[in-house]
Every structure is written in C-alpha cells, then in structure tokens.
Design a protein around this motif. Structure first.
Motif, PDB file in Angstrom:
ATOM      1  N   GLN A 187      21.675   8.565   8.709  1.00  0.00           N
ATOM      2  CA  GLN A 187      22.582   8.052   9.739  1.00  0.00           C
ATOM      3  C   GLN A 187      23.914   7.615   9.123  1.00  0.00           C
ATOM      4  O   GLN A 187      24.981   7.907   9.664  1.00  0.00           O
ATOM      5  CB  GLN A 187      21.942   6.876  10.490  1.00  0.00           C
ATOM      6  N   GLU A 188      23.857   6.944   7.972  1.00  0.00           N
ATOM      7  CA  GLU A 188      25.084   6.535   7.282  1.00  0.00           C
ATOM      8  C   GLU A 188      25.924   7.752   6.915  1.00  0.00           C
ATOM      9  O   GLU A 188      27.143   7.753   7.092  1.00  0.00           O
ATOM     10  CB  GLU A 188      24.754   5.744   6.010  1.00  0.00           C
TER      11      GLU A 188
ATOM     12  N   LEU B 158       9.963   4.011   3.114  1.00  0.00           N
ATOM     13  CA  LEU B 158      10.753   5.165   2.680  1.00  0.00           C
ATOM     14  C   LEU B 158      11.294   5.935   3.880  1.00  0.00           C
ATOM     15  O   LEU B 158      12.467   6.317   3.898  1.00  0.00           O
ATOM     16  CB  LEU B 158       9.910   6.080   1.790  1.00  0.00           C
ATOM     17  N   THR B 159      10.462   6.155   4.883  1.00  0.00           N
ATOM     18  CA  THR B 159      10.915   6.860   6.084  1.00  0.00           C
ATOM     19  C   THR B 159      12.064   6.109   6.745  1.00  0.00           C
ATOM     20  O   THR B 159      13.071   6.709   7.140  1.00  0.00           O
ATOM     21  CB  THR B 159       9.746   7.047   7.076  1.00  0.00           C
ATOM     22  N   ASN B 160      11.932   4.792   6.850  1.00  0.00           N
ATOM     23  CA  ASN B 160      13.016   3.985   7.427  1.00  0.00           C
ATOM     24  C   ASN B 160      14.282   4.084   6.590  1.00  0.00           C
ATOM     25  O   ASN B 160      15.390   4.210   7.130  1.00  0.00           O
ATOM     26  CB  ASN B 160      12.593   2.522   7.567  1.00  0.00           C
TER      27      ASN B 160
ATOM     28  N   THR C  75       0.836  -1.193   0.000  1.00  0.00           N
ATOM     29  CA  THR C  75       0.000   0.000   0.000  1.00  0.00           C
ATOM     30  C   THR C  75       0.877   1.251   0.000  1.00  0.00           C
ATOM     31  O   THR C  75       2.080   1.183   0.286  1.00  0.00           O
ATOM     32  CB  THR C  75      -0.909   0.037   1.258  1.00  0.00           C
ATOM     33  N   THR C  76       0.276   2.373  -0.283  1.00  0.00           N
ATOM     34  CA  THR C  76       0.991   3.649  -0.214  1.00  0.00           C
ATOM     35  C   THR C  76       1.525   3.871   1.195  1.00  0.00           C
ATOM     36  O   THR C  76       2.672   4.313   1.368  1.00  0.00           O
ATOM     37  CB  THR C  76       0.065   4.809  -0.619  1.00  0.00           C
ATOM     38  N   GLU C  77       0.725   3.554   2.197  1.00  0.00           N
ATOM     39  CA  GLU C  77       1.162   3.726   3.585  1.00  0.00           C
ATOM     40  C   GLU C  77       2.380   2.860   3.891  1.00  0.00           C
ATOM     41  O   GLU C  77       3.309   3.301   4.571  1.00  0.00           O
ATOM     42  CB  GLU C  77       0.018   3.405   4.562  1.00  0.00           C
ATOM     43  N   GLU C  78       2.376   1.622   3.395  1.00  0.00           N
ATOM     44  CA  GLU C  78       3.524   0.739   3.603  1.00  0.00           C
ATOM     45  C   GLU C  78       4.760   1.279   2.888  1.00  0.00           C
ATOM     46  O   GLU C  78       5.867   1.257   3.437  1.00  0.00           O
ATOM     47  CB  GLU C  78       3.198  -0.684   3.127  1.00  0.00           C
ATOM     48  N   ALA C  79       4.566   1.789   1.674  1.00  0.00           N
ATOM     49  CA  ALA C  79       5.685   2.354   0.923  1.00  0.00           C
ATOM     50  C   ALA C  79       6.272   3.565   1.649  1.00  0.00           C
ATOM     51  O   ALA C  79       7.493   3.724   1.722  1.00  0.00           O
ATOM     52  CB  ALA C  79       5.235   2.747  -0.483  1.00  0.00           C
TER      53      ALA C  79
END
Length: 146
Positions: free
Chosen positions: A58-59, A49-51, A41-45
């Motif tokens: 961080q890298e 993406l946020t992760n 879903t868009t929410e899952e994407a």
C-alpha cells in the motif's frame, strides 16, 4: 468465558501496541505477552508478515503510481527493500528509480548494488539486483531458502 476473560485481562494488563518492559523487566507486547520468554508461533509470525506485506504494498502504491504496472520481479525487489529499509529510505535510491522508470533494468540493478544497503545486506542485495537486471524477462523462480 473466553470473551469475558479477554475483557478481564485487557482491563487488568492493558493493551500496549508497542513493546515495553513489564514489572519483571521482560520484553512484553499486546496484552501482557512476554515475548522474551514465550516468543510467537509460526502462525502468529505469518499473520504479522501478511499484515506487513499489505502495508508495504500500500505504501509503494501510494508513493509510486506506476508500481502496480512494473514487472513482478521489480515489484518484488521494491517491496523487499521497502520492508527492509522503510519507504523514506527506499525513496532515496533516486538513480535506481530513474533507471526503473526508464525500464533500464541492468542499470537499476547496478544502482542498487552501488549503495550502503548492498554493503550491509550482502547476498540479499545481489539477489535483488539480479532480479532487477532480469525484470523485463518473464520467467522467474524464487531462490530457495537455505
């Protein structure tokens, strides 16, 4: 019921954090998620993406102590390139990084364009180079997505 079913499915399906082919030959991920037929879903994407963005930042902060002090446009370009290429490949842009460290934004943009990356991604590289070339200027509006 939901938590019991989660435990049941994990025990029966398994939990795989990398894509694999299920017994039916479908590309699968997680706990039996057939991403070939069902996608996400868009929410899952957006969650993924946020992760990924948090990981990339961080890298960059771990690899480049000056990253947080760069102008926002330069941070954006480096994060975009890191997201696209991965940190090890990004760090090979030695001339671009030298120009960034010297705050020679025009040269940094030119060095970005003088790469195989630029030939491969086309307009994305041109836009990133323009952002770098103007990194010392505060005003900026993101280019709309077509």
């Amino acid at each position: 019921m939901i938590e019991a079913l989660k435990a049941h499915l994990i025990a029966r399906e398994g939990l795989r954090l990398s894509p694999y082919k299920c017994t039916q030959g479908k590309l699968t991920l997680g706990v039996g998620r057939n991403i070939e037929d069902n996608g996400i879903t868009t929410e899952e994407a957006m969650y993924l993406l946020t992760n990924d963005i948090n990981r990339v930042i961080q890298e960059l902060e771990n690899a480049l102590e000056y990253y947080p002090d760069l102008p926002v446009k330069a941070q954006l370009v480096l994060a975009d390139m890191c997201f696209n290429l991965g940190l090890p490949t990004l760090l090979n842009f030695k001339k671009m990084f030298k120009a960034i460290e010297e705050e020679n934004w025009e040269e940094a943009g030119e060095e970005l364009l003088d790469s195989r990356y630029a030939k491969q991604v086309g307009e994305r590289a041109i836009y990133n180079a323009q952002l770098l070339e103007t990194a010392g200027q505060e005003s900026w509006q993101p280019k709309p997505i077509n």
